[in-house]
Structures are given as C-alpha cells and as structure tokens.
Design an enzyme around this catalytic site. Structure first.
Site, mmCIF file in Angstrom:
data_model
loop_
_atom_site.group_PDB
_atom_site.id
_atom_site.type_symbol
_atom_site.label_atom_id
_atom_site.label_comp_id
_atom_site.label_asym_id
_atom_site.label_seq_id
_atom_site.Cartn_x
_atom_site.Cartn_y
_atom_site.Cartn_z
ATOM 1 N N HIS A 14 10.007 94.617 -90.077
ATOM 2 C CA HIS A 14 9.298 94.066 -91.343
ATOM 3 C C HIS A 14 10.032 92.881 -91.574
ATOM 4 O O HIS A 14 9.559 91.752 -91.874
ATOM 5 C CB HIS A 14 9.576 94.981 -92.503
ATOM 6 C CG HIS A 14 8.608 96.272 -92.471
ATOM 7 N ND1 HIS A 14 8.722 97.225 -93.098
ATOM 8 C CD2 HIS A 14 7.871 96.685 -91.275
ATOM 9 C CE1 HIS A 14 8.008 98.329 -92.792
ATOM 10 N NE2 HIS A 14 7.338 97.987 -91.782
ATOM 11 N N HIS A 25 -0.816 96.696 -92.084
ATOM 12 C CA HIS A 25 0.342 96.843 -91.991
ATOM 13 C C HIS A 25 0.670 96.792 -90.351
ATOM 14 O O HIS A 25 1.841 96.569 -89.937
ATOM 15 C CB HIS A 25 0.794 97.984 -92.701
ATOM 16 C CG HIS A 25 2.372 98.292 -92.345
ATOM 17 N ND1 HIS A 25 3.309 97.914 -93.177
ATOM 18 C CD2 HIS A 25 3.152 99.179 -91.348
ATOM 19 C CE1 HIS A 25 4.702 98.240 -92.636
ATOM 20 N NE2 HIS A 25 4.363 98.905 -91.634
ATOM 21 N N ASP A 54 3.657 95.022 -88.458
ATOM 22 C CA ASP A 54 4.463 95.364 -87.502
ATOM 23 C C ASP A 54 4.437 94.682 -86.098
ATOM 24 O O ASP A 54 5.498 94.540 -85.468
ATOM 25 C CB ASP A 54 4.124 96.711 -87.305
ATOM 26 C CG ASP A 54 4.800 97.690 -88.250
ATOM 27 O OD1 ASP A 54 5.558 97.359 -89.032
ATOM 28 O OD2 ASP A 54 4.359 99.025 -88.273
ATOM 29 N N HIS A 59 4.873 100.411 -81.877
ATOM 30 C CA HIS A 59 5.910 99.675 -81.677
ATOM 31 C C HIS A 59 6.275 99.924 -79.986
ATOM 32 O O HIS A 59 6.603 98.920 -79.331
ATOM 33 C CB HIS A 59 7.299 100.403 -82.333
ATOM 34 C CG HIS A 59 7.165 100.224 -83.841
ATOM 35 N ND1 HIS A 59 7.101 98.812 -84.441
ATOM 36 C CD2 HIS A 59 7.082 101.004 -85.103
ATOM 37 C CE1 HIS A 59 6.730 98.939 -85.675
ATOM 38 N NE2 HIS A 59 7.105 100.269 -86.134
#
Length: 309
Positions: free
Chosen positions: A78, A235, A239, A262
C-alpha cells in the site's frame, strides 16, 4: 515527470501492524538521486537496510514482504503504491517493526501524508521501464500479463462466489490524480471465516473492521458499508500498483490481470526483468518535453519525448 524526486521534508507515520497487531512507527526521509526506496529496520541491535525491489521479495503469501539477512518488512504494497502513484523515486524509510502500519487498510493516509510533506525535484533524470513485447503468466484460472503502452495502465478482473463481490472489472490509467480519487481509499478485504482462522494461527492480529472490509456469510460486516460499489477490484488495482513498483523503475506498460494476487504479480515482474528483449530503459528528454508541458507544470507521460537511456 522529467527528473527524479524525493520528499521536501521528513514525515512520521504511526499505526498498528495488520498481522502482529503491534504499534509501529515509520519515518520517511528525503534521499538523493539514484537511492531508490530503501527501508531501514531500526529496531534491532544494528540497522538493516532493504531496498524495495523485486529481487528482495522473500514472501508473497499474505502480503508482499521484502527481506535481507534474515530481517524483513511486510505489507509494503500500500505504501509502495502511494509512492509510485505520487511519483516519488527516492526515499529512506526508518521503521521500528516488521511490517508497514495498515492504517485504515488503504493507501489514503499515505497519499495525504506525502502530499503534505511535498515533493522535491532532484537533478538526475528519471528513467522508465518501457515494455516492448508482451509478457504473460497463467496459473490455473489466474492470469496476468503486461503489454506495451505509452502510459502505466492497470486493468483488473475479479470473480468471487459471494453475492457481495461477484464479478468486478475496472481499468485505470495510473496518475497521481486518478490514484488519489479512484484507488487510494479502497480498503483491503477478507472473509470473516478466514480472518478468524488467521487469528487462530497467529496472523491478522491487528485486523479489524477499522482497517479492512470484512465479509460475512450474509454480507458486509462493516457498519459504514463500502466506499465504492466495486471497492474490491479497486483494492486489487492498488495492490498491483504497489507490486509492480518493485520493478525498480516507473513502468510504461499495460498490466492486465484476472484473479491475480501478490504472488503472481511478483512472478510476472521477475519474468519481465529476466526478459530484456521485452523492455528497455528510456528517459525523458527535457528540451523536447518542455514545449509540450509548459514551464512549471508536470506532464502526463504521453507528453514526454522519450529517448533511449
């Protein structure tokens, strides 16, 4: 966008860690050209410095984690997204714990603090990683690719078997303004049953309705509801901006992701960097860019004349 940048002054940010639940304080300090973004763990007997680049990623299971010599900093995505979107190239980050504070689960606090501190232009020109050929990774029903583009753009698709999420799609040309208004305040999210499992296993100790969107069997548990109807995919874009900033240079390319996270984001960055025929470093040429920009104005990337670095 022509020259590298750093902050005008130092700024301190404090909060709790999402997984440890411990209070953590960071101090963001200006840095010189060519420094990059460097985290300094200062809570041990000796400081340990960890550059925020893909080669230093040591874990991507629950967050993006960088490490060196057995010391790590977790949940950097973030903050890295905020730094990338605000165009900050060089920074020292002193941190007294193992993870970046989660704040409200978004990047909004980081963006606000960066803007308050101000951005200072440095003397060295900025280099961009310009994608020249597509690079793709597929794992089951997850897919992420990056293709040539004059801008940094992210397109994301998610599909969750829950009525509160379902299928969501969004695309954004990433800039400071678009990130601030459309992406920065989108919070991290999780399912209540998973949060309880994580806490039982020593994780997500700092997680709460104050720093995450929590989804129960019947719907959103947060009393205030969602900030956007598609906050979940926003969101995921947040990321991705943070994860792709670990390429080490601002990217000129279009990221297209389907159900990625991720781990897959990191693997694509690694694959891209390991494929030098698919990209090249370019830098903005000041004398050609200024007429298109106007003195004292920051230009969109498309307005910059690019020459080989």
């Amino acid at each position: 966008m022509i020259f590298q940048t750093t902050l005008k002054r130092s700024v301190e940010i404090a909060g709790i860690g999402l997984h440890t639940g411990c209070p953590i304080t960071m101090k963001l300090r200006p840095a010189t050209s060519g420094t990059g973004i460097v985290f300094h763990r200062i809570d041990g007997p000796l400081p340990v410095s960890i550059e925020a680049v893909s080669a230093n990623v040591v874990d991507t299971r629950m967050a993006t984690v960088i490490g060196r010599d057995g010391v790590s900093v977790s949940t950097i995505e973030h903050l890295m997204a905020a730094l990338s979107a605000c165009g900050i190239d060089n920074l020292h980050i002193d941190i007294d714990g193992p993870e970046v504070p989660v704040m409200d689960g978004s990047a909004a606090t980081f963006v606000a603090q960066l803007q308050q501190a101000g951005i200072r232009q440095l003397e060295r020109r900025r280099k961009y990683l310009a994608v020249r050929k597509p690079v793709t990774l597929v794992e089951g029903d997850k897919r992420v690719s990056i293709i040539p583009s004059r801008f940094f753009r992210v397109t994301f698709d998610i599909d969750f078997a829950h009525a509160s999420i379902g299928q969501q799609h969004r695309t954004i040309k990433v800039s400071e303004a678009s990130f601030r208004t459309e992406i920065a305040s989108a919070r991290t999210f999780g399912f209540y049953r998973e949060v309880e499992y994580l806490k039982a296993n020593g994780l997500a100790r700092g997680g709460s309705l104050e720093n995450a969107v929590v989804i129960g069997d019947e719907g959103i548990l947060n009393p205030e509801g969602l900030r956007f109807s598609d906050e979940f995919v926003r969101h995921k874009i947040l990321d991705a901006v943070g994860d792709f900033s670990l390429a080490g240079y601002p990217i000129l390319g279009h990221v297209k992701a389907v159900k990625s996270g991720h781990d897959l984001n990191h693997k694509l960055v690694e694959k891209l960097l390991a494929s030098p025929d698919c990209w090249q470093l370019v830098e903005a040429a000041e004398e050609e860019a200024l007429p298109a920009i106007g003195i004292g104005h920051r230009a969109p990337i498309a307005a910059l004349a690019l020459s080989e670095a």
